[in-house]
Every structure is written in C-alpha cells, then in structure tokens.
Design an enzyme around this catalytic site. Structure first.
Site, PDB file in Angstrom:
ATOM      1  N   ARG A  64      25.512  49.765  30.265  1.00  0.00           N
ATOM      2  CA  ARG A  64      25.227  51.204  30.178  1.00  0.00           C
ATOM      3  C   ARG A  64      24.727  51.732  31.518  1.00  0.00           C
ATOM      4  O   ARG A  64      25.099  52.820  31.947  1.00  0.00           O
ATOM      5  CB  ARG A  64      24.252  51.510  29.037  1.00  0.00           C
ATOM      6  CG  ARG A  64      24.949  51.390  27.672  1.00  0.00           C
ATOM      7  CD  ARG A  64      24.294  52.189  26.576  1.00  0.00           C
ATOM      8  NE  ARG A  64      24.237  53.614  26.805  1.00  0.00           N
ATOM      9  CZ  ARG A  64      25.112  54.499  26.320  1.00  0.00           C
ATOM     10  NH1 ARG A  64      26.153  54.096  25.609  1.00  0.00           N
ATOM     11  NH2 ARG A  64      24.962  55.777  26.552  1.00  0.00           N
TER      12      ARG A  64
ATOM     13  N   ASN B 241      35.108  60.747  30.620  1.00  0.00           N
ATOM     14  CA  ASN B 241      34.126  60.071  31.477  1.00  0.00           C
ATOM     15  C   ASN B 241      34.436  58.582  31.680  1.00  0.00           C
ATOM     16  O   ASN B 241      33.544  57.755  31.807  1.00  0.00           O
ATOM     17  CB  ASN B 241      32.709  60.299  30.948  1.00  0.00           C
ATOM     18  CG  ASN B 241      32.573  59.863  29.493  1.00  0.00           C
ATOM     19  OD1 ASN B 241      33.527  59.359  28.909  1.00  0.00           O
ATOM     20  ND2 ASN B 241      31.399  60.043  28.928  1.00  0.00           N
TER      21      ASN B 241
ATOM     22  N   HIS C 103      33.397  53.688  27.981  1.00  0.00           N
ATOM     23  CA  HIS C 103      32.448  53.674  26.863  1.00  0.00           C
ATOM     24  C   HIS C 103      31.648  52.383  26.922  1.00  0.00           C
ATOM     25  O   HIS C 103      32.134  51.372  27.435  1.00  0.00           O
ATOM     26  CB  HIS C 103      33.229  53.730  25.533  1.00  0.00           C
ATOM     27  CG  HIS C 103      32.377  53.390  24.342  1.00  0.00           C
ATOM     28  ND1 HIS C 103      31.590  54.323  23.706  1.00  0.00           N
ATOM     29  CD2 HIS C 103      32.160  52.203  23.708  1.00  0.00           C
ATOM     30  CE1 HIS C 103      30.932  53.731  22.713  1.00  0.00           C
ATOM     31  NE2 HIS C 103      31.265  52.446  22.696  1.00  0.00           N
TER      32      HIS C 103
ATOM     33  N   PHE D  99      31.212  68.550  19.712  1.00  0.00           N
ATOM     34  CA  PHE D  99      32.243  68.025  20.623  1.00  0.00           C
ATOM     35  C   PHE D  99      33.186  67.006  19.955  1.00  0.00           C
ATOM     36  O   PHE D  99      34.096  66.495  20.580  1.00  0.00           O
ATOM     37  CB  PHE D  99      31.598  67.413  21.874  1.00  0.00           C
ATOM     38  CG  PHE D  99      30.665  66.246  21.623  1.00  0.00           C
ATOM     39  CD1 PHE D  99      31.165  64.973  21.342  1.00  0.00           C
ATOM     40  CD2 PHE D  99      29.280  66.413  21.679  1.00  0.00           C
ATOM     41  CE1 PHE D  99      30.313  63.902  21.124  1.00  0.00           C
ATOM     42  CE2 PHE D  99      28.424  65.342  21.463  1.00  0.00           C
ATOM     43  CZ  PHE D  99      28.940  64.080  21.182  1.00  0.00           C
TER      44      PHE D  99
ATOM     45  N   ARG E 211      31.268  55.847  36.018  1.00  0.00           N
ATOM     46  CA  ARG E 211      31.594  57.226  35.652  1.00  0.00           C
ATOM     47  C   ARG E 211      31.622  58.134  36.878  1.00  0.00           C
ATOM     48  O   ARG E 211      32.431  59.060  36.962  1.00  0.00           O
ATOM     49  CB  ARG E 211      30.620  57.731  34.587  1.00  0.00           C
ATOM     50  CG  ARG E 211      31.003  57.224  33.195  1.00  0.00           C
ATOM     51  CD  ARG E 211      29.926  57.446  32.168  1.00  0.00           C
ATOM     52  NE  ARG E 211      30.436  57.239  30.809  1.00  0.00           N
ATOM     53  CZ  ARG E 211      29.659  57.174  29.730  1.00  0.00           C
ATOM     54  NH1 ARG E 211      28.335  57.283  29.845  1.00  0.00           N
ATOM     55  NH2 ARG E 211      30.197  56.980  28.538  1.00  0.00           N
TER      56      ARG E 211
ATOM     57  N   LYS F 111      38.649  54.533  28.966  1.00  0.00           N
ATOM     58  CA  LYS F 111      39.179  55.682  28.232  1.00  0.00           C
ATOM     59  C   LYS F 111      40.456  56.217  28.898  1.00  0.00           C
ATOM     60  O   LYS F 111      40.763  55.869  30.045  1.00  0.00           O
ATOM     61  CB  LYS F 111      38.098  56.764  28.174  1.00  0.00           C
ATOM     62  CG  LYS F 111      36.835  56.333  27.406  1.00  0.00           C
ATOM     63  CD  LYS F 111      35.891  57.519  27.239  1.00  0.00           C
ATOM     64  CE  LYS F 111      34.611  57.122  26.530  1.00  0.00           C
ATOM     65  NZ  LYS F 111      33.743  58.297  26.285  1.00  0.00           N
TER      66      LYS F 111
ATOM     67  N   GLU G  11      31.302  47.443  17.031  1.00  0.00           N
ATOM     68  CA  GLU G  11      32.410  47.907  17.868  1.00  0.00           C
ATOM     69  C   GLU G  11      33.312  46.757  18.329  1.00  0.00           C
ATOM     70  O   GLU G  11      34.528  46.928  18.441  1.00  0.00           O
ATOM     71  CB  GLU G  11      31.853  48.691  19.068  1.00  0.00           C
ATOM     72  CG  GLU G  11      31.187  49.995  18.622  1.00  0.00           C
ATOM     73  CD  GLU G  11      30.543  50.783  19.753  1.00  0.00           C
ATOM     74  OE1 GLU G  11      30.029  51.881  19.477  1.00  0.00           O
ATOM     75  OE2 GLU G  11      30.546  50.322  20.911  1.00  0.00           O
TER      76      GLU G  11
ATOM     77  N   THR H 206      26.310  60.024  30.892  1.00  0.00           N
ATOM     78  CA  THR H 206      27.463  60.454  30.090  1.00  0.00           C
ATOM     79  C   THR H 206      28.347  61.448  30.841  1.00  0.00           C
ATOM     80  O   THR H 206      29.573  61.339  30.821  1.00  0.00           O
ATOM     81  CB  THR H 206      26.966  61.083  28.767  1.00  0.00           C
ATOM     82  OG1 THR H 206      26.162  60.118  28.090  1.00  0.00           O
ATOM     83  CG2 THR H 206      28.125  61.483  27.880  1.00  0.00           C
TER      84      THR H 206
ATOM     85  N   TYR I 214      34.275  56.854  16.518  1.00  0.00           N
ATOM     86  CA  TYR I 214      33.205  57.772  16.922  1.00  0.00           C
ATOM     87  C   TYR I 214      32.539  58.444  15.715  1.00  0.00           C
ATOM     88  O   TYR I 214      31.980  59.536  15.856  1.00  0.00           O
ATOM     89  CB  TYR I 214      33.767  58.825  17.882  1.00  0.00           C
ATOM     90  CG  TYR I 214      33.811  58.347  19.324  1.00  0.00           C
ATOM     91  CD1 TYR I 214      32.632  57.984  19.988  1.00  0.00           C
ATOM     92  CD2 TYR I 214      35.013  58.259  20.023  1.00  0.00           C
ATOM     93  CE1 TYR I 214      32.659  57.551  21.308  1.00  0.00           C
ATOM     94  CE2 TYR I 214      35.044  57.825  21.343  1.00  0.00           C
ATOM     95  CZ  TYR I 214      33.865  57.482  21.975  1.00  0.00           C
ATOM     96  OH  TYR I 214      33.886  57.056  23.286  1.00  0.00           O
TER      97      TYR I 214
HETATM   98  N1  UDP Z   1      31.029  63.888  24.772  1.00  0.00           N
HETATM   99  C1  UDP Z   1      31.616  65.150  24.878  1.00  0.00           C
HETATM  100  N2  UDP Z   1      30.810  66.233  25.013  1.00  0.00           N
HETATM  101  C2  UDP Z   1      29.459  66.144  25.047  1.00  0.00           C
HETATM  102  C3  UDP Z   1      28.868  64.868  24.935  1.00  0.00           C
HETATM  103  C4  UDP Z   1      29.691  63.770  24.785  1.00  0.00           C
HETATM  104  O1  UDP Z   1      32.841  65.268  24.822  1.00  0.00           O
HETATM  105  O2  UDP Z   1      28.774  67.175  25.178  1.00  0.00           O
HETATM  106  C5  UDP Z   1      31.892  62.699  24.639  1.00  0.00           C
HETATM  107  C6  UDP Z   1      31.868  61.808  25.865  1.00  0.00           C
HETATM  108  O3  UDP Z   1      33.168  61.271  26.071  1.00  0.00           O
HETATM  109  C7  UDP Z   1      30.899  60.727  25.455  1.00  0.00           C
HETATM  110  C8  UDP Z   1      31.195  60.585  23.971  1.00  0.00           C
HETATM  111  O4  UDP Z   1      31.433  61.905  23.548  1.00  0.00           O
HETATM  112  O5  UDP Z   1      31.116  59.522  26.174  1.00  0.00           O
HETATM  113  C9  UDP Z   1      30.094  59.974  23.146  1.00  0.00           C
HETATM  114  O6  UDP Z   1      28.890  60.681  23.395  1.00  0.00           O
HETATM  115  P1  UDP Z   1      27.521  59.929  23.622  1.00  0.00           P
HETATM  116  O7  UDP Z   1      26.430  60.964  23.610  1.00  0.00           O
HETATM  117  O8  UDP Z   1      27.395  58.798  22.676  1.00  0.00           O
HETATM  118  O9  UDP Z   1      27.642  59.411  25.153  1.00  0.00           O
HETATM  119  P2  UDP Z   1      27.839  57.917  25.739  1.00  0.00           P
HETATM  120  O10 UDP Z   1      27.128  56.989  24.826  1.00  0.00           O
HETATM  121  O11 UDP Z   1      29.310  57.672  25.790  1.00  0.00           O
HETATM  122  O12 UDP Z   1      27.249  57.980  27.101  1.00  0.00           O
HETATM  123 MG    MG Z   2      27.248  56.675  22.707  1.00  0.00          MG
END
Ligand code: UDP
Ligand code: MG
Length: 383
Positions: A175, A205, A208, A147, A195, A101, A219, A181, A139
């Site tokens: 993951r 973070n 992805h 968010f 991360r 990112k 994706e 996250t 997204y």
């Molecule tokens: N995100 C954010 N605020 C939040 C949670 C998520 O800005 O409270 C962003 C963050 O960059 C995250 C992305 O949205 O990676 C997608 O969220 P997801 O819950 O799918 O997390 P991930 O799968 O990336 O761990």
């Molecule tokens: Mg996700």
C-alpha cells in the site's frame, strides 16, 4: 551473533507422483546455520535426502504455496511443520493481492520490475477480463459510494492483471509502494510511488492493493481460488496466436518485467492471455514433444522448463500480417542460441535476455500450425 547450529525451520511438502498416481508427503528441514536441507518421507519414515547444501535452493524459496524443485520434482510447500517455523514465516511471508488496472496495463512490465526490485515475490499472476458482475463483486464494499458505477465501468475496460505478492509486511508495504489513492496527490506527496508514476487520476490509478489481512485472503481467493470460474481471455486465433513462455530461469532472475514490457511496447503484438504456471516434468515433456529426437538439447530443455514457475503468454499478431503471426513473433524473439542472436540480431529478446541455448529466456512457437495447439495446452488443457 553465532547462529544456533541446530536451529532449523520445518515444512511439509507434497509432490504428485504421476507414475504411482499418488501424493507423496515429505518433511523438509532447513538449517539456518549453514543453509543445508534434509528431507524425510513421512509415510515410510525414511530419510529421502541426507542433510546437504542443495544447489539453487535458498531459505526465501520456502513459504506456504511456494514450489521448490528438488531431484526434478516440483514440490509444493503445504504447511509449516512446527510453531517456530509458522510464527517466523507468517511474519516473513505475508501475502497480498495486487492488481494492475486497465489504465496501466500497457506498463505492466515496468510495474512488475518495480515490484521485484522492491523485494516482493510473485506467487501467482494472471490476466483477466472482468465482467460487470465480477467487477461489482470485487468492489462490493464500495457499492453504496457515489463513485461505484464509474469505478465498475473503468474496471471492465481492458484486461487487468492480478498478482499474489509475498513479502514480510506485504500488505502495508504494498500500500505504501502504491501511494495515495489519487494519482495527482501521489505525484505531489509520493513521487516515487507506482500511482505517481503510472496512474492517471483519482479513479484510474494504475494499481490496487488489499487493505487488511482479511481482505487479502478474500481477494487472493477471488482471483486464484477455485470458487469462481472466469471466462478465459485467450483468443485461440488460428492464424494469429502464438505461444510465448518466459522461462523459469528468467522468472528467477527477476527479468520477467523487462521482457514483458518489450512485448507490450511492440505495436505488432497484443497479449491475449497470460498466466504463471509450474510445469511438472511430464507436462514439460508433453509441451516440448515435437522436439523429441529432433533437437539434441531436448532433455535439458524439459529440465529447464520444469525447474520453477514460468509465465505463459498468448501473443496475438495485430495488423495486416496476421497470417504470419507465428513467424513474426519468432523474428522478434530471435535465434535459438543467444550467442548467435547477440551477433546477428542484437535487438531480439534472446540477444538481450538469453544466456545459452537452454536458458535462452523465451520459448516461442516455431511452426505456424502449432501456435494454437501450444496456446490451448496452457489456456485450455492445464486450466
Ligand atoms: N475511486 C474513485 N473515486 C473516488 C475514490 C476512489 O473512482 O473518489 C476508485 C479508485 O480507483 C480507488 C477505488 O475506487 O482505487 C477504491 O477506492 P478506495 O478508497 O478503496 O482506494 P484504494 O484502496 O484503492 O486506495
Ligand atoms: Mg481500498
């Protein structure tokens, strides 16, 4: 336990024969007991390669989508030829989509080194600059979350890098390797995760990763399928652009990350565009045309450049010295021969990463007037 002498995997490979202007199909058998291969021409029902050990070919090179180089042909593995191979390989060669990112783009090289060291193979890699619509589409599952707007804003800030990763259990392993996250939680609970090391906070973070097999396919297709045409990030700037190739041997040795990080750390240069390519022999010959009859290593250079995936990068010289962008980058890359570079210019890329004149880690544009031509070759012609 002794391995069954007859146990073998079977793959269907394709090769575009540019002289005959046709696709040739082969069945390749990989014998597990002694790491030998055998190839059959499917159409003519003839043996193409008798069972033998083939230098530089190993089992991990074979998965659907991979490219193997045999007799100077770049052959793409297009299918598993039987159920035994398919079921074993689907487990061993799962794919996932990773993304670096905007907040971590400056550390993309170190992240790639970590990816390689963790046993992931990189099947595809490209830098993108997402528009608002593209970020929203990627997204879209989060469209109704509070968010969402902030996330979309963040994703458009700077370039991002998309990577298609291959490994057994790739989706869950990636993951776990990314960590939680929220980067701050990651620093608490998973300090070795990507991360924790490179992320900023709960939004920014660093990386992805796809969360399911279904989303991984979606994706990967989003970035690397043929459905969507992204605007090129290349700037094709007449005076400032030069072309850098991380050569196939370096990509194979997993030093792409280290090389890329050295480039990212150098404040004189920015990355305009970056993408993984596999050049056919004809393409490599085209690309190196200016050296034909000039440099005695021309043929060996063409062979090296078409021997596997390489990374092409548009380098943009920054600052006041723009006029001399190509020369400036050449200086940083160092002398053609790494043995000379090690003595005269030990801090250059070729001194650090090169082996010999052919496997000298990096190709860079030689003449200022060729910078744009070479960049256009990869980021316009080959697109
Ligand atoms: N995100 C954010 N605020 C939040 C949670 C998520 O800005 O409270 C962003 C963050 O960059 C995250 C992305 O949205 O990676 C997608 O969220 P997801 O819950 O799918 O997390 P991930 O799968 O990336 O761990
Ligand atoms: Mg996700």
């Amino acid at each position: 336990m002794a391995i069954d002498q007859k146990a073998r995997y079977a793959y269907i490979l394709e090769y575009y024969d540019s002289q005959a202007e046709m696709i040739r199909r082969y069945q390749l058998l990989y014998f597990l007991a002694d790491d030998t291969i055998e190839m059959h021409d499917i159409k003519n029902r003839r043996i193409f390669l008798k069972r033998c050990q083939y230098d530089g070919i190993k089992l991990s090179d074979f998965f659907v989508g991979s490219i193997v180089n045999i007799y100077s042909r770049n052959l793409t593995v297009v299918e598993y030829a039987d159920e035994f191979t398919r079921s074993a390989n689907v487990k061993n060669h799962q794919r996932t989509l990773a993304m670096i990112k905007p907040d971590a783009f400056k550390n993309a090289g170190s992240i790639i080194s970590a990816i390689n060291n963790a046993g992931f193979r990189i099947a595809n890699m490209k830098v993108f600059s997402l528009s608002r619509t593209e970020a929203e589409e990627f997204y879209s599952v989060h469209r109704n979350r509070e968010f969402f707007d902030g996330l979309v804003d963040f994703m458009q800030q700077k370039p991002i890098m998309a990577l298609e990763l291959v490994k057994s259990n790739a989706i869950l392993d990636w993951r776990a390797f990314m960590g939680p996250t929220n980067s701050n939680t990651a620093r608490q609970n998973a300090p070795k995760s990507i991360r924790a090391r490179y992320g900023t906070d709960g939004r920014m973070n660093a990386v992805h990763g796809s969360d399911s097999a279904e989303n991984a396919i979606k994706e990967i297709n989003f970035f690397f399928g043929t459905g969507h045409k992204f605007t090129s990030t290349a700037q094709f700037s007449d005076s400032a652009s030069s072309c850098c190739l991380i050569k196939p041997h370096a990509f194979k040795e997993n030093i792409t990350g280290e090389i890329l990080q050295e480039i990212l750390n150098n404040k004189n240069f920015a990355i305009g565009a970056l993408q993984l390519f596999s050049l056919s022999k004809e393409n490599a010959a085209d690309m190196l045309e200016v050296y034909k009859g000039v440099i005695s290593e021309y043929v060996a250079m063409v062979d090296e450049l078409s021997s596997g995936p390489l990374i092409a990068i548009e380098i943009i010289a920054k600052g006041t010295d723009k006029q001399h962008g190509v020369n400036q980058f050449r200086d940083f890359v160092g002398p053609f021969d790494p043995q000379i570079a090690k003595i005269l210019r030990p801090n250059t890329l070729r001194a650090k990463f090169g082996i010999n004149k052919i496997r000298n880690a990096i190709h860079c544009t030689d003449l200022p007037e060729d910078g744009n031509l070479e960049v256009e070759y990869f980021f316009h012609l080959l697109q």
